[in-house]
Motif scaffolding. Structure first.
Motif, short mmCIF file in Angstrom:
data_model
loop_
_atom_site.label_atom_id
_atom_site.label_comp_id
_atom_site.label_asym_id
_atom_site.label_seq_id
_atom_site.Cartn_x
_atom_site.Cartn_y
_atom_site.Cartn_z
N VAL A 69 12.40 -14.93 -0.85
CA VAL A 69 10.51 -14.77 -0.56
C VAL A 69 10.47 -13.84 -0.72
N THR A 70 10.90 -12.73 0.00
CA THR A 70 9.90 -11.55 0.65
C THR A 70 9.60 -10.45 -0.98
N THR A 71 10.22 -10.91 -1.52
CA THR A 71 10.40 -10.01 -2.81
C THR A 71 9.66 -10.35 -3.84
N ALA A 72 9.16 -11.67 -4.19
CA ALA A 72 8.67 -12.25 -5.14
C ALA A 72 6.84 -11.44 -4.14
N LEU A 73 6.98 -12.28 -2.50
CA LEU A 73 5.25 -11.41 -2.48
C LEU A 73 5.18 -10.25 -2.67
N LEU A 74 5.95 -9.37 -1.79
CA LEU A 74 5.30 -7.76 -2.26
C LEU A 74 5.17 -7.79 -3.46
N SER A 75 5.85 -7.88 -4.70
CA SER A 75 6.09 -8.00 -5.92
C SER A 75 3.92 -8.45 -6.08
N VAL A 109 8.41 -0.90 -10.32
CA VAL A 109 8.83 -0.46 -9.33
C VAL A 109 9.86 -2.40 -9.17
N LEU A 110 10.76 -2.21 -8.58
CA LEU A 110 11.85 -2.68 -8.35
C LEU A 110 12.02 -3.13 -6.98
N VAL A 111 11.36 -4.35 -6.58
CA VAL A 111 11.56 -4.90 -5.63
C VAL A 111 13.35 -5.92 -5.54
N VAL A 112 14.13 -4.83 -4.70
CA VAL A 112 15.07 -5.99 -4.79
C VAL A 112 15.29 -7.11 -3.47
N ALA A 113 15.91 -7.86 -3.32
CA ALA A 113 16.98 -8.84 -2.18
C ALA A 113 17.55 -7.82 -1.65
N LYS A 131 2.94 -2.08 -11.56
CA LYS A 131 3.97 -3.27 -12.20
C LYS A 131 5.14 -2.67 -11.80
N ALA A 132 5.11 -4.07 -10.86
CA ALA A 132 6.72 -4.31 -9.87
C ALA A 132 7.11 -5.80 -10.52
N ARG A 133 8.74 -5.83 -10.58
CA ARG A 133 9.33 -6.68 -10.54
C ARG A 133 10.35 -7.31 -9.80
N SER A 134 10.03 -8.16 -9.35
CA SER A 134 11.95 -9.33 -8.04
C SER A 134 13.01 -8.80 -8.86
N TYR A 135 13.78 -9.02 -8.23
CA TYR A 135 15.05 -9.06 -8.20
C TYR A 135 16.00 -10.10 -6.99
N THR A 136 16.91 -10.32 -7.10
CA THR A 136 17.79 -11.41 -6.44
C THR A 136 19.11 -10.61 -6.63
N GLY A 137 20.06 -10.30 -5.09
CA GLY A 137 21.34 -9.96 -5.79
C GLY A 137 21.64 -9.48 -6.87
N GLY A 138 21.88 -11.06 -7.30
CA GLY A 138 22.72 -11.31 -9.03
C GLY A 138 22.13 -11.37 -9.62
N GLN A 139 20.85 -11.55 -9.91
CA GLN A 139 20.26 -10.72 -10.92
C GLN A 139 19.88 -9.00 -10.92
N VAL A 140 20.55 -7.86 -10.04
CA VAL A 140 20.86 -6.70 -10.93
C VAL A 140 22.10 -6.79 -10.81
N GLU A 180 0.97 -0.86 0.25
CA GLU A 180 0.12 -0.18 -0.31
C GLU A 180 0.55 1.21 -0.11
N LYS A 181 1.73 1.10 1.20
CA LYS A 181 2.95 2.48 1.41
C LYS A 181 3.21 2.88 -0.29
N VAL A 182 4.15 1.70 -0.35
CA VAL A 182 5.15 1.71 -2.04
C VAL A 182 4.10 2.69 -2.93
#
Ligand code: ASP
Ligand code: MG
Length: 413
Positions: free
Chosen positions: A76-82, A130-134, A91-100, A24-26
């Protein structure tokens, strides 16, 4: 429109309900037209749970595999938040540290960030995501997963903010800002509107544990404005930033920090001659024990006492080392005391105000507290006192330096 990095810690994403609230906040920020990069921690308790699992299998888990394991919490959190954002039409996308491609060295479980590939992130932002990064994780140059040490998501957030030249890095947590001292000790403790990086480092390293110290150092180095805010209460939080030299009246003292984690060692009857300090502290350093406050008295009979503090956990080992050293240098004896505490007044305003030390000592004298050791730096004065007087000391200093009261008129500054 600006680019904001927002980091949400473990308790802020501790349940699906909370993740929905974060979404909601994001979403609100996004709808205001800002570009948003979100960095998340693992759901609260998750990293500890994973570490425990590892220890059930292996007493000393292989560091590489430990990182593979404990980095999963954040993913886990990045996927759930996305998903929660997607559900809200954001529009949101999750990224692991390695993917960034947050490139780190290969020091598993305590890796340091070397470089961040900002190209892909900028491209994705430009497409309106919106980028959601681990948080807490990266990869080494061979693609092995690494983690940054406990609390490392703060560092991820600041590093991303620096790499992307974000306008602000917002750290959302379970407190509404940085306080003049621990509110559990002083009722009148007050949220600071702003504090400098330097002051925050001095406060953080001594017990006001709101932010990972490393993240503050990083932010200071790259001049990333950092703001600590409550995840679920509205408010301005505390801005951690450069010193404002335009401001007319900088408060002399920003806050009172304290620490109960030290112990004091004294080598008594040390011959007073060149090389002795080195002879005592050399072996302590070799044993990887960090020394904090040091005091050596002037000798009156060719011998002196040499006193210093170490972390309480290191006391037994430090004592062992010293016993050996004492024999070698013909010192009389080694004594130790773990019932001490360190109290510090911190503030950049000290640079331009004389008399801070005497005011501090007066405040302590008035409540009958004996000072055992004193150490000063440009923006900090610390004293070592008996642990049982710690809270009394903090309260006395907080009120002596006028921290209980509201500042005169901030809007005029
Ligand atoms: N989840 C990691 C930890 O608990 C990193 C973080 O939360 O900052 O240390
Ligand atoms: Mg944290």
């Amino acid at each position: 429109m600006s680019l904001i990095v927002q980091k949400f810690g473990g308790t802020s994403v501790g349940s699906v309900e909370r993740i929905e609230q974060v979404a909601e906040k994001v979403a609100k920020f996004r709808r205001q037209g800002h570009d948003v990069v979100v960095v998340v921690s693992a759901m609260s308790g998750e990293t500890n749970r994973l570490i425990e699992l590892a220890h059930q299998v292996q007493e000393r888990p292989v560091p590489r595999e430990m990182d593979v394991l404990i980095s999963t919490g954040e993913q886990v959190t990045t996927a759930l938040l996305s998903m929660a954002l997607d559900k809200r039409g954001v529009k949101a996308r999750s990224y692991t540290g390695g993917q960034v491609r947050i490139l780190t060295d290969d020091a598993h479980t305590k890796a340091r960030i070397r470089e961040i590939d900002d190209q892909r992130l900028h491209a994705s932002l430009a497409e309106g995501y919106v980028l959601v990064v681990a948080g807490f994780q990266g990869v080494d140059e061979h693609g092995n997963i690494t983690t940054l040490g406990r609390g490392g998501s703060d560092t991820t957030a600041v590093a991303l903010a620096a790499a992307l030249k974000a306008d602000e890095c917002q750290i959302y947590t379970d407190v509404d800002g940085v306080y003049t001292t621990d509110p559990r000790v002083v009722d009148g403790a007050r949220r600071l509107d702003r504090i400098t990086f330097e002051e925050m480092l001095e406060m953080a390293s001594m017990g006001s544990k709101v932010l990972q110290i490393r993240a503050v150092e990083f932010a200071g180095k790259y001049q990333v404005p950092l703001r600590v805010l409550h995840s679920f209460q509205d408010g301005p939080g505390t801005l951690i930033t450069l010193e404002d030299t335009q401001q007319m009246e900088t408060p002399t003292i920003a806050g009172i920090a304290f620490n109960r984690d030290e112990a004091k060692l004294t080598v008594e009857g040390v011959p007073d001659m060149p090389g002795i300090a080195y002879h005592i502290l050399g072996p302590i350093g070799d044993a990887n024990i960090e020394v904090d406050v040091i005091v050596q008295n002037i000798s009156h009979d060719k011998t002196t006492d040499f006193t210093f503090t170490v972390g309480r956990n290191d006391l037994p080992r430090a004592r062992e080392v010293l016993q050996q050293v004492a024999q070698e240098i013909n010192a009389r004896e080694v004594t130790a005391d773990s019932r001490i505490a360190k109290v510090s007044v911190v503030g950049v305003g000290m640079r331009s105000h004389a008399g801070v030390a005497s005011q501090m000592f007066q405040a302590l004298a008035e409540v009958g507290i004996n000072i055992q050791m004193i150490t000063t730096s440009e923006i900090k004065i610390s004293v070592i006192i008996e642990e049982k007087f710690l809270e009394l000391a903090v309260r006395a200093l907080h009120s002596s330096f006028g921290l209980d009261r509201e500042p005169m008129d901030e809007s005029a500054a």
